[in-house]
Design a protein around this motif. Structure first.
Motif, short mmCIF file in Angstrom:
data_model
loop_
_atom_site.label_atom_id
_atom_site.label_comp_id
_atom_site.label_asym_id
_atom_site.label_seq_id
_atom_site.Cartn_x
_atom_site.Cartn_y
_atom_site.Cartn_z
N LEU A 156 0.83 -1.20 0.00
CA LEU A 156 0.00 0.00 0.00
C LEU A 156 0.87 1.25 0.00
O LEU A 156 1.93 1.29 0.62
N SER A 157 0.38 2.28 -0.69
CA SER A 157 1.08 3.57 -0.66
C SER A 157 0.84 4.24 0.69
O SER A 157 -0.02 3.80 1.47
N ALA A 158 1.58 5.30 0.96
CA ALA A 158 1.42 6.02 2.22
C ALA A 158 -0.01 6.53 2.38
O ALA A 158 -0.60 6.46 3.47
N ARG A 159 -0.59 7.05 1.30
CA ARG A 159 -1.96 7.55 1.36
C ARG A 159 -2.94 6.40 1.59
O ARG A 159 -3.91 6.53 2.36
N GLU A 160 -2.71 5.27 0.94
CA GLU A 160 -3.59 4.12 1.14
C GLU A 160 -3.52 3.60 2.56
O GLU A 160 -4.53 3.15 3.11
N VAL A 161 -2.35 3.69 3.17
CA VAL A 161 -2.22 3.31 4.58
C VAL A 161 -3.07 4.23 5.46
O VAL A 161 -3.77 3.77 6.37
N GLU A 162 -3.05 5.52 5.17
CA GLU A 162 -3.87 6.47 5.92
C GLU A 162 -5.35 6.14 5.77
O GLU A 162 -6.11 6.16 6.76
N VAL A 163 -5.76 5.86 4.56
CA VAL A 163 -7.16 5.53 4.30
C VAL A 163 -7.55 4.24 5.02
O VAL A 163 -8.60 4.16 5.67
N MET A 164 -6.68 3.23 4.94
CA MET A 164 -7.00 1.95 5.55
C MET A 164 -7.07 2.06 7.07
O MET A 164 -7.90 1.41 7.72
N ASP A 165 -6.20 2.87 7.65
CA ASP A 165 -6.26 3.07 9.11
C ASP A 165 -7.60 3.67 9.52
O ASP A 165 -8.17 3.30 10.55
N LEU A 166 -8.11 4.57 8.71
CA LEU A 166 -9.41 5.18 9.02
C LEU A 166 -10.56 4.20 8.79
O LEU A 166 -11.54 4.20 9.53
N ILE A 167 -10.43 3.36 7.77
CA ILE A 167 -11.42 2.31 7.56
C ILE A 167 -11.47 1.40 8.79
O ILE A 167 -12.54 1.01 9.26
N ALA A 168 -10.30 1.07 9.32
CA ALA A 168 -10.21 0.20 10.49
C ALA A 168 -10.83 0.83 11.73
O ALA A 168 -11.18 0.13 12.69
N GLN A 169 -10.96 2.15 11.71
CA GLN A 169 -11.61 2.87 12.82
C GLN A 169 -13.12 2.95 12.62
O GLN A 169 -13.84 3.54 13.42
N GLY A 170 -13.60 2.37 11.51
CA GLY A 170 -15.02 2.37 11.24
C GLY A 170 -15.53 3.61 10.52
O GLY A 170 -16.73 3.85 10.43
N ARG A 171 -14.60 4.39 9.95
CA ARG A 171 -15.00 5.63 9.26
C ARG A 171 -15.60 5.33 7.89
O ARG A 171 -15.13 4.48 7.14
#
Length: 218
Positions: A156-171
Motif C-alpha cells: 500500500l502507498s502512504a496515502r492508502e495506509v492512511e485511508v486503511m487506518d481510518l477504515i479500520a476505525q469504522g470511518r
C-alpha cells in the motif's frame, strides 16, 4: 428501489418475530423465510437465495459463527445478535460476515441502512464493540508487534495506509474524505485499490486482514 430479500435466523421466536416486523415496516426488506437454528438457515438460504441473511450467534444444532462460514459463500451475511464477546466477533468476521451489529447499539434507520449497504456490498456495518474487538486483536504492549511488517507485504502507498487506518476505525468514505481533505470519489478509488491489494471484497474483510485477524493471517 427494490426490496432487499432476506432470511432471518434467530432461535428466540420473540426476537425473530419483532425483527421481521421491524424490517418490513422500514420498507427496505422482504423476509423470505425464518430459521431457528444455523442448519435450517443454510437450508433456507440455499433454497431461496436471498440478498442477505440476518444471523444470530447463539443457536441450537449449528451456531451462527459456524454457519456463517457456509452462508457467506452463498450470499451476504449480517450478524445481528446480543453477543458482544470479542473472540466471537473476530471469528464471525474471519468466517465471512459482511458486518456485525449488536442489539441495543443501533436504531431503526441505522438498521435499514445496514441492511441496504450489506446486501449491496457498499458497506460493512460494524457496531463500535465490533470495531474495538478487531482493533484489540493486535494490541501488544511494550512492542510494536507484527502489524507494521504485515502491512508492508501488501504494497500500500502512504496515502492508502492512511485511508486503511481510518477504515479500520469504522470511518465511512465521507468521513475519510473530510479527515484527509480529499473528495469522496478519490477516497472510493483508494478503497478499491486497497481491496485489490488486500485481496478482499468488503470493509469487514479488509479490517480483519489489516489487523491480522483474517484466516491465514495468524
Amino acid at each position: 428501489m427494490s426490496l432487499v430479500k432476506v432470511v432471518v435466523a434467530d432461535d428466540n421466536p420473540v426476537v425473530r418475530s419483532g425483527l421481521v416486523s421491524l424490517l418490513e415496516a422500514t420498507g427496505v426488506a422482504r423476509v423470505l423465510a425464518e430459521a431457528a437454528d444455523g442448519r435450517r438457515a443454510i437450508e433456507l438460504t440455499e433454497l431461496h437465495r436471498p440478498d442477505l441473511v440476518l444471523l444470530d450467534v447463539r443457536m441450537p444444532l449449528l451456531d451462527g459463527v459456524t454457519a456463517v462460514q457456509t452462508l457467506s459463500k452463498i450470499t451476504k451475511v449480517l450478524m445481528l445478535t446480543y453477543t458482544d464477546d470479542p473472540e466471537v466477533i473476530r471469528a464471525a468476521v474471519r468466517g465471512g460476515a459482511s458486518g456485525y451489529l449488536v442489539h441495543g447499539t443501533f436504531g431503526v434507520d441505522e438498521l435499514a441502512a445496514a441492511v441496504r449497504d450489506a446486501a449491496a456490498g457498499t458497506g460493512n456495518p460494524l457496531s463500535q464493540v465490533a470495531i474495538t474487538a478487531l482493533m484489540d486483536a493486535v494490541k501488544e504492549p511494550a512492542k510494536p508487534g507484527p502489524r507494521n511488517g504485515d502491512r508492508d507485504k501488501y504494497g500500500l502507498s502512504a496515502r492508502e495506509v492512511e485511508v486503511m487506518d481510518l477504515i479500520a476505525q469504522g470511518r465511512a468514505n465521507r468521513e475519510i474524505a473530510g479527515a484527509l481533505f480529499l473528495t469522496e470519489k478519490t477516497v472510493k478509488n483508494h478503497v478499491n485499490r486497497i481491496f485489490a491489494k488486500l485481496a478482499v471484497e468488503n470493509r469487514a474483510a479488509a479490517i480483519a486482514r489489516w489487523l491480522g485477524t483474517a484466516v491465514g493471517d495468524r
